[in-house]
Design a protein around this motif. Structure first.
Motif, PDB file in Angstrom:
ATOM      1  N   GLU A   1     -14.074 -19.321  -1.784  1.00 52.96           N
ATOM      2  CA  GLU A   1     -14.541 -18.751  -3.059  1.00 52.96           C
ATOM      3  C   GLU A   1     -15.621 -19.646  -3.682  1.00 52.96           C
ATOM      4  N   ALA A   2     -15.382 -20.963  -3.619  1.00 49.56           N
ATOM      5  CA  ALA A   2     -16.358 -21.902  -4.207  1.00 49.56           C
ATOM      6  C   ALA A   2     -17.726 -21.720  -3.549  1.00 49.56           C
ATOM      7  N   ASP A   3     -17.749 -21.576  -2.238  1.00 47.76           N
ATOM      8  CA  ASP A   3     -19.026 -21.446  -1.533  1.00 47.76           C
ATOM      9  C   ASP A   3     -19.684 -20.091  -1.790  1.00 47.76           C
TER      10      ASP A   3
ATOM     11  N   TRP B   1     -19.643 -18.557  -4.523  1.00 48.59           N
ATOM     12  CA  TRP B   1     -20.162 -18.561  -5.898  1.00 48.59           C
ATOM     13  C   TRP B   1     -21.671 -18.839  -5.966  1.00 48.59           C
TER      14      TRP B   1
ATOM     15  N   GLU C   1     -12.086 -23.197  -0.857  1.00 51.54           N
ATOM     16  CA  GLU C   1     -13.462 -23.546  -0.457  1.00 51.54           C
ATOM     17  C   GLU C   1     -14.305 -22.289  -0.265  1.00 51.54           C
TER      18      GLU C   1
ATOM     19  N   TYR D   1     -12.421 -22.062 -12.459  1.00 50.72           N
ATOM     20  CA  TYR D   1     -12.877 -22.750 -11.244  1.00 50.72           C
ATOM     21  C   TYR D   1     -12.173 -22.203  -9.995  1.00 50.72           C
ATOM     22  N   ALA D   2     -12.926 -22.151  -8.897  1.00 55.53           N
ATOM     23  CA  ALA D   2     -12.410 -21.604  -7.644  1.00 55.53           C
ATOM     24  C   ALA D   2     -11.254 -22.461  -7.126  1.00 55.53           C
TER      25      ALA D   2
ATOM     26  N   ASN E   1     -17.245 -14.492  -8.324  1.00 57.33           N
ATOM     27  CA  ASN E   1     -16.468 -15.670  -7.897  1.00 57.33           C
ATOM     28  C   ASN E   1     -16.436 -16.719  -9.002  1.00 57.33           C
ATOM     29  N   ARG E   2     -15.461 -17.643  -8.857  1.00 50.49           N
ATOM     30  CA  ARG E   2     -15.403 -18.746  -9.838  1.00 50.49           C
ATOM     31  C   ARG E   2     -16.136 -19.970  -9.278  1.00 50.49           C
ATOM     32  N   ARG E   3     -16.480 -20.890 -10.187  1.00 50.76           N
ATOM     33  CA  ARG E   3     -17.341 -22.028  -9.837  1.00 50.76           C
ATOM     34  C   ARG E   3     -16.633 -23.043  -8.947  1.00 50.76           C
ATOM     35  N   PRO E   4     -17.397 -23.790  -8.123  1.00 53.17           N
ATOM     36  CA  PRO E   4     -16.784 -24.865  -7.330  1.00 53.17           C
ATOM     37  C   PRO E   4     -16.300 -25.992  -8.252  1.00 53.17           C
TER      38      PRO E   4
ATOM     39  N   PHE F   1     -10.521 -29.808  -5.480  1.00 54.64           N
ATOM     40  CA  PHE F   1      -9.598 -28.687  -5.737  1.00 54.64           C
ATOM     41  C   PHE F   1      -8.258 -29.187  -6.284  1.00 54.64           C
TER      42      PHE F   1
END
Ligand code: FAD
Length: 633
Positions: free
Chosen positions: A305-307, A309, A303, A299-300, A316-319, A288
């Motif tokens: 938002e990343a999860d 996705w 954590e 990108y997220a 949501n945005r990508r990890p 991050f």
């Protein structure tokens, strides 16, 4: 000396995905085709490919299409890509994957029975058609099966299975033969030796397709195996062709770092595509902190938002673990340098608790096996230690996008040995599809070239004698220096001085070292005669590795910016002016590497209109932006 002779229409050098697809095409177009490979038939890098082949089939997310794939590829290559190649690739990859299925490939399926597609770094949608983490094996198996099917057809038609397509395995090509010494003289064949017996062999052929793969063996830490010694790159240069983008080398972010004997072996990106996360020694999910400005909106930033996705990509945005490889490799490098690395100089990559143990074994069988066997680590219970490894070269033979033709008449190239398609950085999964798309095109290009040829170029006795003398020279220097010493020194030089982060003074030092190693290589010898003599083989490979390393270091020194697989400590930013520039390597008549600057042609209007202004403004010059404004007005 006794030289074995063969006569073909097309000689394909290399039996990976690109070579096999090219050979199939040439044979399907009625040309008598030889496939020559220095390793065993079936043992090429393609067979090691794990994650999959990228193709916008839209099976998992119907929003995917060739235009999104094209945009992702250009973005991943930081807009330095040959846009025509990126266009053809994005448009044709899906057809090539379907064709493989028609030839018998068994891809993993979605619940509704379509070819399944997985997430990979830099790809907006799940796009990689795969077979667990053994996709390359299935690709090669299928292409080989297709070769056999064609041979069976020839058996029925001509009473000879090898009448139109024949494999010469464990046969190394050391020189391309031409009708004359000038760069524009046409190809007349290829010369080499059988690895087992040392017998010399000459192929008379007006068209040669280079499909020899990459150059990783010039580096100490690499995911590549012994045959990646840059042979095709060097053969092309020596024949008068040009290499472009040689400064761009992909350091895959995740290679094994422990134990030392396996350092560099690849840990597939599918681990991150399948929910794997990267952590430093403090347990922090550090990616991050490394989202670059150009990718901020994609990108997220948390954590959570990343999860989310993984299950809801629209909302949501990508990890950030799935940023393009150059970004992730640099981030890992920085964490280790800042003292937050793992015990053996990497970082931690883990799927523990993110997939069930059964799911880990099902989705990542090779990784499970690899870590258990090689490092005694059970990835269902423990984190993997990983760090960057030299993986792929974006640079290679400058070719015509549509036909794979180089500037030398009769010489074609496809796959990793060719340059342009991936710009400054390749997206994962884009190589396997590149091999199929451009392998087919190079095979067709060679066939069309033959159709237009008035007479077959001839191989003179003098040309043959020169090739023969060059090939046997190390055998006559039995008391010469051990080639392994020179190889180790070269690998150390490239790893330490022209690696992931580059500095002008270090690259100058590398060039000086390469110059001295060239002199030493000329004196290397191989006692023990011709029969299976690896010292002899390495002494010959050294010429190729040294030439290619010199191109890499010279181009890297000239490019005063950081972009994709080329990071300069002294020029850390990407420069819009440099985006238009290609560094083109050629050999002078005296055999020296010379580099000229060339300007990348402007992107076609309908393609540039696929991007939005805000994104383009991060990469292009003010003049180019003004052209864009005029276009979309
Ligand atoms: P190769 O498959 O390497 O074939 C080269 C051929 O040339 C071999 O047959 C070799 O014997 C022959 N050869 C070389 N020199 C000579 C010579 N002098 N004379 C005769 N023959 C010669 N890409 C993806 O898209 N997806 C992935 O999931 C993926 N995973 C990868 C995993 C690993 C471990 C590695 C190393 C690479 C991976 N890649 C992946 C990259 C991709 O596999 C390669 O870029 C690609 O397979 C190269 O194919 P190729 O046909 O150009 O060359």
């Amino acid at each position: 000396m006794d030289i074995e002779r063969h006569e073909y229409d097309v000689v394909v050098i290399g039996a990976g995905g690109a070579g096999l697809r090219a050979a199939i095409e040439a044979r399907q177009q009625g040309k008598r085709t030889a496939i020559v490979c220095k390793s065993l038939f079936g043992k090429a890098h393609t067979v090691m490919a794990e994650g999959g082949a990228a193709a916008a089939m839209g099976n998992v997310n119907p929003a995917d299409n060739w235009m999104v794939h094209f945009r992702d590829t250009m973005r991943g290559g930081k807009f330095l890509n040959n846009w025509r190649m990126a266009e053809l690739h994005a448009k044709e990859a899906a057809d090539r994957v379907w064709e493989l299925e028609a030839w018998g490939a068994l891809f993993d399926r979605t619940k509704d029975g379509k070819i399944s597609q997985r997430n990979f770094g830099g790809h907006e949608y799940p796009r990689l058609a795969h077979v667990g983490d053994r996709t390359g094996l299935e690709l090669i198996r299928t292409l080989q099966q297709r070769v056999v099917a064609l041979q069976q057809e020839d058996q029925e038609l001509h009473g000879d299975a090898e009448a139109y397509i024949k494999v010469f395995a464990e046969c190394t090509i050391t020189r391309l033969l031409k009708q004359g010494p000038e760069p524009e003289a046409p190809i007349s064949g290829a010369f080499g030796y059988w690895r087992e017996t040392g017998r010399l062999v000459c192929f008379d052929a007006p068209a040669v397709v280079l499909a020899t793969g990459g150059i990783g063996k010039s580096y100490t830490v690499t995911s590549n195996s012994w045959e990646y010694t840059g042979d095709g790159h060097a053969l092309a240069l020596l024949a008068g062709a040009k290499l472009i983008n040689m400064e761009f080398i992909q350091f895959h972010p995740t290679g094994m770092v422990w134990p030392p004997s396996v350092r560099g072996i690849l840990v597939t990106e599918s681990v991150r595509g399948d929910r794997g996360v990267l952590r430093n020694s403090e347990g922090k999910r550090f990616m991050f902190d490394y989202i670059p400005e150009v990718f901020k909106d994609k990108y997220a930033t948390s954590e959570e938002e990343a999860d989310r996705w993984y299950d809801d990509q629209a909302g949501n945005r990508r990890p950030p673990e799935l940023l393009p490889r150059d970004e992730v490799a640099r981030a890992i490098n920085s964490e280790v340098k800042a003292g937050r690395g793992s015990p053996h100089g990497g970082v931690f990559l883990s799927v523990v608790g993110r997939l069930s143990p059964a799911e880990i074994v099902r989705r990542l069988p090779s990784m499970h096996h690899q870590f258990k066997e090689l490092a005694d680590v059970d990835i269902t219970k423990e984190a993997m230690e990983v760090g960057p490894t030299c993986h792929y070269i974006m640079g290679g033979v400058e070719v015509d996008a549509d036909t794979g033709a180089s500037s030398v008449p009769g010489l074609f190239a496809a796959g990793e040995v060719s340059g342009g398609m991936h710009g400054s950085n390749r997206l994962g999964g884009n190589s396997l599809s590149d091999l199929l798309v451009f392998g087919r095109r190079a095979g067709a290009g060679a066939a069309a070239y033959l159709d237009g040829l008035a007479a077959r170029p001839v191989i003179s006795a003098e040309t043959l004698q020169d090739a023969e003398q060059e090939a046997v020279a190390p055998l006559s220097r039995a008391g010469g220096e051990n080639p392994y010493e020179v190889h180790h020194e070269l690998q150390r030089t490239m790893n330490e001085l022209v690696g992931i982060i580059r500095k002008a003074e270090e690259m100058r030092e590398a060039l000086e070292a390469v110059g001295k190693l060239k002199e030493r290589a000329a004196g290397t010898g191989a006692p023990g005669g011709r029969i299976y003599n690896p010292g002899w083989h390495l002494a010959l490979d050294l010429r190729n590795m040294l030439l290619v390393s010199e191109c890499v270091a010279r181009a890297a020194l000239l490019r005063e910016e950081s972009r994709g697989g080329h990071t300069r400590d002294d020029y850390p930013a990407m420069s819009a002016e440099w985006r238009r520039k290609l560094l083109r390597c050629a050999l002078t008549p005296g055999g020296e590497v010379a580099i000229e600057e060339a300007v990348q042609p402007s992107m076609r209007d309908d393609l540039i209109a696929l991007f939005d202004r805000a994104e383009l403004s991060k990469y292009v010059t003010a003049d180019e932006l003004a052209d864009y404004d005029a276009l979309v007005k």
